[in-house]
Every structure is written in structure tokens, then in C-alpha cells.
Motif scaffolding. Sequence first.
Motif, mmCIF file in Angstrom:
data_model
loop_
_atom_site.group_PDB
_atom_site.id
_atom_site.type_symbol
_atom_site.label_atom_id
_atom_site.label_comp_id
_atom_site.label_asym_id
_atom_site.label_seq_id
_atom_site.Cartn_x
_atom_site.Cartn_y
_atom_site.Cartn_z
ATOM 1 N N UNK A 1 0.832 -1.207 0.000
ATOM 2 C CA UNK A 1 0.000 0.000 0.000
ATOM 3 C C UNK A 1 0.866 1.255 0.000
ATOM 4 N N UNK A 2 2.034 1.180 0.602
ATOM 5 C CA UNK A 2 2.977 2.300 0.527
ATOM 6 C C UNK A 2 3.523 2.435 -0.894
ATOM 7 N N UNK A 3 3.752 1.282 -1.527
ATOM 8 C CA UNK A 3 4.322 1.300 -2.871
ATOM 9 C C UNK A 3 3.364 1.923 -3.886
ATOM 10 N N UNK A 4 2.041 1.691 -3.724
ATOM 11 C CA UNK A 4 1.103 2.257 -4.705
ATOM 12 C C UNK A 4 0.554 3.618 -4.277
ATOM 13 N N UNK A 5 1.065 4.169 -3.175
ATOM 14 C CA UNK A 5 0.693 5.506 -2.758
ATOM 15 C C UNK A 5 -0.530 5.595 -1.884
ATOM 16 N N UNK A 6 -1.124 4.448 -1.513
ATOM 17 C CA UNK A 6 -2.304 4.477 -0.649
ATOM 18 C C UNK A 6 -1.938 4.949 0.749
ATOM 19 N N UNK A 7 -0.782 4.514 1.247
ATOM 20 C CA UNK A 7 -0.319 4.897 2.580
ATOM 21 C C UNK A 7 1.000 5.654 2.486
ATOM 22 N N UNK A 8 1.221 6.484 3.478
ATOM 23 C CA UNK A 8 2.507 7.191 3.590
ATOM 24 C C UNK A 8 3.560 6.201 4.087
ATOM 25 N N UNK A 9 4.758 6.284 3.534
ATOM 26 C CA UNK A 9 5.820 5.358 3.930
ATOM 27 C C UNK A 9 6.227 5.579 5.383
ATOM 28 N N UNK A 10 6.461 4.450 6.068
ATOM 29 C CA UNK A 10 6.946 4.471 7.446
ATOM 30 C C UNK A 10 8.189 3.607 7.532
ATOM 31 N N UNK A 11 9.231 4.112 8.128
ATOM 32 C CA UNK A 11 10.440 3.317 8.316
ATOM 33 C C UNK A 11 10.209 2.338 9.464
ATOM 34 N N UNK A 12 11.024 1.300 9.512
ATOM 35 C CA UNK A 12 10.939 0.347 10.620
ATOM 36 C C UNK A 12 11.183 1.051 11.949
ATOM 37 N N UNK A 13 12.134 1.977 11.965
ATOM 38 C CA UNK A 13 12.446 2.688 13.217
ATOM 39 C C UNK A 13 11.244 3.492 13.699
ATOM 40 N N UNK A 14 10.564 4.185 12.766
ATOM 41 C CA UNK A 14 9.387 4.966 13.146
ATOM 42 C C UNK A 14 8.279 4.053 13.639
ATOM 43 N N UNK A 15 8.073 2.948 12.930
ATOM 44 C CA UNK A 15 7.007 2.025 13.321
ATOM 45 C C UNK A 15 7.289 1.413 14.689
ATOM 46 N N UNK A 16 8.538 1.087 14.950
ATOM 47 C CA UNK A 16 8.888 0.527 16.257
ATOM 48 C C UNK A 16 8.588 1.518 17.379
ATOM 49 N N UNK A 17 8.836 2.815 17.124
ATOM 50 C CA UNK A 17 8.594 3.817 18.168
ATOM 51 C C UNK A 17 7.113 4.109 18.361
ATOM 52 N N UNK A 18 6.279 3.761 17.344
ATOM 53 C CA UNK A 18 4.849 4.083 17.420
ATOM 54 C C UNK A 18 3.964 2.857 17.516
ATOM 55 N N UNK A 19 4.553 1.685 17.665
ATOM 56 C CA UNK A 19 3.778 0.452 17.569
ATOM 57 C C UNK A 19 2.673 0.373 18.617
ATOM 58 N N UNK A 20 2.853 1.037 19.764
ATOM 59 C CA UNK A 20 1.836 0.978 20.807
ATOM 60 C C UNK A 20 0.549 1.681 20.389
ATOM 61 N N UNK A 21 0.583 2.472 19.325
ATOM 62 C CA UNK A 21 -0.617 3.161 18.839
ATOM 63 C C UNK A 21 -1.447 2.280 17.909
ATOM 64 N N UNK A 22 -0.933 1.112 17.544
ATOM 65 C CA UNK A 22 -1.574 0.266 16.544
ATOM 66 C C UNK A 22 -2.443 -0.816 17.192
ATOM 67 N N UNK A 23 -3.525 -1.120 16.498
ATOM 68 C CA UNK A 23 -4.277 -2.343 16.722
ATOM 69 C C UNK A 23 -4.045 -3.241 15.518
ATOM 70 N N UNK A 24 -4.021 -4.554 15.744
ATOM 71 C CA UNK A 24 -3.876 -5.483 14.628
ATOM 72 C C UNK A 24 -4.923 -6.585 14.749
ATOM 73 N N UNK A 25 -5.199 -7.217 13.624
ATOM 74 C CA UNK A 25 -5.939 -8.478 13.615
ATOM 75 C C UNK A 25 -4.954 -9.544 13.166
#
Length: 430
Positions: free
Chosen positions: A304-328
Motif C-alpha cells: 500500500x505504501x508502494x502504490x501511494x495508498x499509505x505514507x511510507x513508514x520506516x521500521x524505526x518509526x514504526x517501532x517507536x509508534x507500535x503501541x498506537x496500533x491495533x492489529x488483527x
Amino acid sequence: MNWFRNSSPYINAHRGRTFVVMMTGEVLDSPLLPSLVHDLALLNTLGVRLVLVHGARPQISRRLHAAGLETHFEHHTRITDSAALEAVIAAVGALRLKLEGLFSMGLANTPMHNASIQLISGNFVIAKPKGVRDGFDYQHTGEVRRIEVGPIRRQVDAGNVVLLSPLGSSPTGELFNLNAEEVASTAAIALAADKLIVLGDGVRINDEQQRILRELTPQEAGRLLADQRLQDSALERHLTAACHAASNGVARAHLLDAGDDGVLLKELFTRDGCGTMVTRETYETLRGARIEDVGGVLELISPLEADGTLVRRSRELLESEIQRFLIIERDGMVIACAALYPFPDEKVGELACVAVHPQYRSGERGIQLLRQLERRAREQGLERLFVLTTHTSHWFQEQGFQPADVHSLPAQRQQLYNWQRNSKVFAKTL
């Protein structure tokens, strides 16, 4: 080759596990039986500890008919007199030999070339008489008293496949005709098996729209049985065995249609399988993301980042923000995610990174995530949600979001707005 690559987590997960696999008598008459034996041999080669249980109901009925003997059933259970017991012994003995022959195949250019699998049978099932029930004397029909766990474990530890028949001996030396489903479920419980797998003819449990039910809890299975919705005595026996096993320590019980060639491998080595599973644990869970989920989230959102649907997130950014996410999570795979970024001073929250795997977009999982994040936002005292999107504006409008202006965003978020991306803004009052 993708299907083979995707099977590797299951190959590793199943190695060293104990599976009790039951094949009904109808399956043993099927022309697909040799292929099924090949698949069982493959499981053994991959390190699965196998205990097989076979049925014999149609074979017993044919022998009784050929001998001119009548047979009677009460509550789907055959009443076995002395003459019928001889037919049971002959049918079970013939089926044991048939299976031993199939497991002994080792011809070149066949799937079992040089397999060298030992199929071990013996007095592993100890029985007791069923006795007199509701005025009916079941005579030589019995129930399982116990399973000889120690000897079975020694055999599977040695790499052998153990075969259990619907015929048990009592401590007094008598033989009793047993229900194969009871033998299978009792053995699975006694052995603390990881799976009970029931392979039957035409086994399929549907919902009201005639779609196959992929997953049931023991409670849901119990309600199906109590409502008598199945209208099939064989399917009722199979589901009862699965429900009994799943309620007594067996993590997962699978009901499979053996008429589907390769059904065993499809069920065990693909994420969604092809049958009905009765499980104590939820196969699919919605939960807060943890640091170990970062890789799964990145794999999900990268296309989804590759086709422009989502803004790109680096692994480092995602690791620092992972507590904000819900997953299934579905059987260890992240199939959907979404995040909430609060702006507490303005009592506003941003809904971001909403993604659902392409294979799972028909199950309202995005809606589930949205509802849970709305609940989380209310708990944090937020009064409004907003989202920036370039591709999915209609979906958000369907969920109650209204078009909004960039200048309605919190000041901090306005400064980060990417005018080149030109995302549309939608907002929703909680």
C-alpha cells in the motif's frame, strides 16, 4: 511456488506434534484412500507423531447383510450380539490388513518410495460393556474404558504410526464393538494431542447461507448439536467427537471432507484450510500491537505504501509508534492494522494506517478495527476523529466520516500536511 513457501511455517509448527486422525469406514472404501495414505506418510516424514483411528460401519453392515443377519441401531449405536461380533471382528481385521498393505507401499516412482513406515496395531484400547440402556441390552457393544497411553507414546516416539480400531478388549478378555469417533476423541484427549482430525465422506458444516463454517467454539458446536440442525447422523457423530476433544484439552479439532483430494494437506499447510475447525482458542484475534508485530505490519502495509495508498513508514518509526496500533492476527499472520494518534489538547485523534490484507477484505475487519479505535479514543477523552486519505474516501464516508478542511486539523498536524500528496480530509464526531 508461493504455496510451498507459505507452507514452511506450518511444517516447522507441526514437527513433533501429535495428531490423532480418524478415517471413517466410507473413506476406507474410497478410491482416494491410497492418495490419503501418501499424505499421511508425508506427515510422518515431516516429523508429525501420528495416531490413526479407522471406522468400519459400512464394512460391518455388508458382512452382516451377506450372512443374512439383521442389525439394529439405538441412538446411532449398533446393538452387537454374538453373531454380529464375528462380523465386526472379520471387518476390522480385513481393514487393518488393508491399511498395513497401503502403508507398506514402496514402489519406485510413487510418493511412498523408500518411505519405510511401520504401522503398529495392538491392544491399545481397553473397553467395557455398554450394558443395558433404556431397556436395550447392547450386548457386545462397548465403550472406551481407557487408552494405553504409554505404549502408544513409545511407538510414535520411535517414528512409527499407531493404528487404533473400533474394537477393544476388556480386562476379562472379551471383545467389544466400539464407536470409532469415541475411540478417536478419547485417544486425542488421553494423549494430549495437538489435533484431532476427522476425515469423512461429504463432511461439511454450513451456515444459514450455505457457506462452510470455518471455525466453531465448543460452545457454538454444542448449540448446533442441541438444535439438531445437522440432520445427518454421521456428521452429528463427527461434530460430537470434535466438540468433546476441544472441550477437554485438545487445542484444535478438524472436520474434513475426504472426497476432496489433498484435503489433509490443504487444511494443515494453508492459512485458511478447507474444513471446519472446532477450537478452544480464537483462530483470529484483534489486539494491541507489540514490538514483535513490527515485521508483520511492515509486510502488510508495504504494497500500500508502494502504490501511494499509505505514507511510507520506516521500521524505526514504526517501532517507536507500535503501541498506537491495533492489529488483527490470523494464525500468526498480521492481516489487518490501524493506528490512533491523539491530540489531547484539541480532544481530537487521527485515524491512520488502516490496512487489510487483500485476501481478507470481505469480512468487515476494517470496521472492527475502526470500532475498537473509536472506543479507545473515547476512553482517552477524545471527541472527534479525522483521517487523511487519497484512495479510500468512499469507505470512510460509509463509516460516518464527513468531508472536512485542512484548516480544521490540529495546528501541529497542519504543519505536517503534505500538499503535494493532496490527501482529502474526513472527520467524525464521536
